[in-house]
Design a protein around this motif. Structure first.
Motif, short mmCIF file in Angstrom:
data_model
loop_
_atom_site.label_atom_id
_atom_site.label_comp_id
_atom_site.label_asym_id
_atom_site.label_seq_id
_atom_site.Cartn_x
_atom_site.Cartn_y
_atom_site.Cartn_z
N LEU A 22 -32.26 41.75 -43.67
CA LEU A 22 -31.39 40.62 -43.38
C LEU A 22 -31.05 40.55 -41.90
N ARG A 23 -30.83 41.71 -41.29
CA ARG A 23 -30.54 41.74 -39.85
C ARG A 23 -31.73 41.21 -39.05
N VAL A 24 -32.94 41.61 -39.48
CA VAL A 24 -34.15 41.14 -38.79
C VAL A 24 -34.27 39.63 -38.93
N ARG A 25 -34.01 39.11 -40.14
CA ARG A 25 -34.08 37.67 -40.35
C ARG A 25 -33.09 36.94 -39.46
N ILE A 29 -33.82 34.22 -36.51
CA ILE A 29 -33.18 32.91 -36.46
C ILE A 29 -32.53 32.70 -35.10
N CYS A 30 -31.93 33.75 -34.56
CA CYS A 30 -31.24 33.65 -33.27
C CYS A 30 -32.22 33.51 -32.11
N PHE A 31 -33.50 33.87 -32.34
CA PHE A 31 -34.46 33.88 -31.24
C PHE A 31 -34.75 32.48 -30.72
N TYR A 84 -24.95 26.95 -34.94
CA TYR A 84 -26.04 27.39 -35.80
C TYR A 84 -26.04 28.90 -35.98
N VAL A 85 -25.85 29.64 -34.89
CA VAL A 85 -25.83 31.10 -34.98
C VAL A 85 -24.62 31.57 -35.77
N LEU A 140 -39.28 25.01 -36.17
CA LEU A 140 -39.95 24.26 -37.23
C LEU A 140 -40.12 25.08 -38.50
N PHE A 141 -40.05 26.43 -38.37
CA PHE A 141 -40.38 27.31 -39.49
C PHE A 141 -39.18 28.07 -40.05
N VAL A 142 -37.96 27.78 -39.60
CA VAL A 142 -36.79 28.50 -40.09
C VAL A 142 -35.90 27.55 -40.89
N PRO A 143 -35.10 28.08 -41.83
CA PRO A 143 -34.25 27.23 -42.67
C PRO A 143 -33.14 26.56 -41.87
#
Length: 426
Positions: A22-25, A29-31, A84-85, A140-143
């Protein structure tokens, strides 16, 4: 007993692996926001290398009035990034991810300075396109944000997105249940008239964080962060005089300190309470500015044969270290934390607009301040503003570390039994 211990160990290992995933996800997302924030930093740092090059170019005729207009449209994306973050990260991990945006901003500033030291300004502008392009492709590829999906009446998509971000723990399920329970109120708000929408300004969960964040951003801006970042080389050239210290070398040293301070700020927000970090940062910033102002004043009145220009560099380093460890990232981070779900977009947009207006005004008038008050007087003004702002923040800033967003909202309303009024959050 042995079987129970093995099961417990397996569960702990599974839970640890799950938390890691979950932390990696959340980091992935933050990237995307980090990439676009780097591009914002490139825009902020760009003027510091652009202006000296344009002054030397015979095809351009740049004066202090014209140069103060460059960098004007930096902050359009700022509210979207922090919201968002904040809405996709776990409360215990949010304190690390939100200040990562400030780290990205400082990386962008440093990158602009490094590239501008060795490359022509036109090529630097072209290279800067890499980061927003990368952000566009990644996002484009994240929820989508679960909060946004709930507002749009898509509860199933919101649940799937929330589970992907936050997992299936008891705490996560409880937080999503509270988030979903607000959907009816959100739907009714969307059907209100414009005048009814203005009623939000009367709600304590809106106007209290709005005023607090306006104070916070005012303190950060009037402490001189952006004017000094925009005019780094020019300020150092004027402050160092005929010193043997190269202004561009000093600028790159401060960029390194700025990045180090931002990394420090990420860990500081993860482990220190917000109010304590604010007080440490404001105190160090004020002292650094006072030392710098005093040295420049005394050196102007009583010039010495000894080369004491290291005091200027040391003061600048101390200033950059303290302001970037707390005073710069905290208001951005907390703008994604303090506002209620129903007004988070509006509130963050207003304070970001307010911050950008302040930044524009300060950057615009900085050349006039240096001409009218001199470097010593200008840095003294910044120090006084930082000290006064710290006093106001001590009186008003609540502690939000590790608190879920819905709990912070209830605290401002005064409807949480554990916090019947805001003062008990201090």
């Amino acid at each position: 007993m042995t079987g129970c211990s093995a099961d417990a160990t397996t569960n702990i290992e599974f839970h640890g692996e799950k938390v890691f995933v979950l932390r990696v996800r959340q980091a992935i997302i933050c990237f995307g926001p980090i990439l676009i924030t780097i591009s914002l930093g490139l825009a902020e740092g760009y003027s510091a290398i652009l202006l000296p090059q344009l002054v030397k170019d015979e095809n351009w005729h740049i004066n202090s009035e014209l140069s103060s207009w460059i960098g004007m449209c930096v902050g359009v994306l700022s509210p979207v990034l922090v919201i968002y973050v904040a809405e996709t990260s776990d409360p215990s991990f949010r304190g690390f991810l939100l200040p990562a945006l400030s780290l990205a901003l400082n990386i962008g500033i440093a990158l602009a300075h490094i590239l501008g030291t060795y490359l022509e300004w036109k090529l630097v502008a072209l290279l800067a396109l890499i980061f927003p392009s990368g952000c566009f492709i990644l996002m484009l590829f994240v929820p989508e944000s679960p909060t946004y999906l709930i507002k749009k009446g898509k509860p199933e998509m919101a649940k799937n997105a929330f589970d992907w971000f936050r997992g299936h723990s008891v705490e996560s399920k409880a937080e999503f249940a509270i988030l979903s329970s607000k959907q009816i109120d959100e739907s009714s708000l969307s059907r209100q008239t414009f005048l009814q929408h203005l009623e939000v300004f009367k709600r304590p969960e809106f106007y209290k964080p709005l005023l607090i964040l306006m104070i916070f951003f005012s303190t950060m801006q009037w402490a001189g962060n952006n004017p000094i970042a925009f005019y780094t080389v020019t300020i150092l050239q004027g402050s160092l005089g005929d010193s043997s210290i190269n202004p561009y070398t000093s600028m790159l040293i401060m960029d390194g300190v700025r990045i180090f301070a931002s990394v420090l700020g990420c860990f500081a927000q993860q482990y220190l309470k917000r109010r304590k970090l604010m007080m440490i940062s404001c105190s160090g910033t004020t002292i650094s500015l006072l030392v710098l102002s005093l040295y420049l004043f005394l050196n102007g009145r009583y010039p010495s044969d000894a080369d004491l220009s290291w005091i200027v560099v040391a003061s600048f380093v101390g200033y950059v270290l303290f302001i970037n460890a707390g005073l710069l990232p905290l208001p951005y981070s907390m703008s994604g934390e303090l506002f209620a779900q129903s007004s988070r977009g509006l509130g963050s947009g207003i304070v970001t607009l307010y911050n950008m207006i302040l930044m524009f005004i300060l950057v615009k008038i900085t050349p006039s301040l240096f001409e009218g008050l001199g470097p010593a007087g200008t840095f003294l003004l910044f120090a006084i503003c930082c000290f006064v702002g710290m006093g106001l923040l001590i009186a008003t800033l609540p502690e939000t570390k590790d608190k879920p967003l819905h709990e912070i909202e209830e605290c401002f309303k005064g409807s949480d039994a554990r916090y019947p009024n805001l003062r008990q959050m201090l």
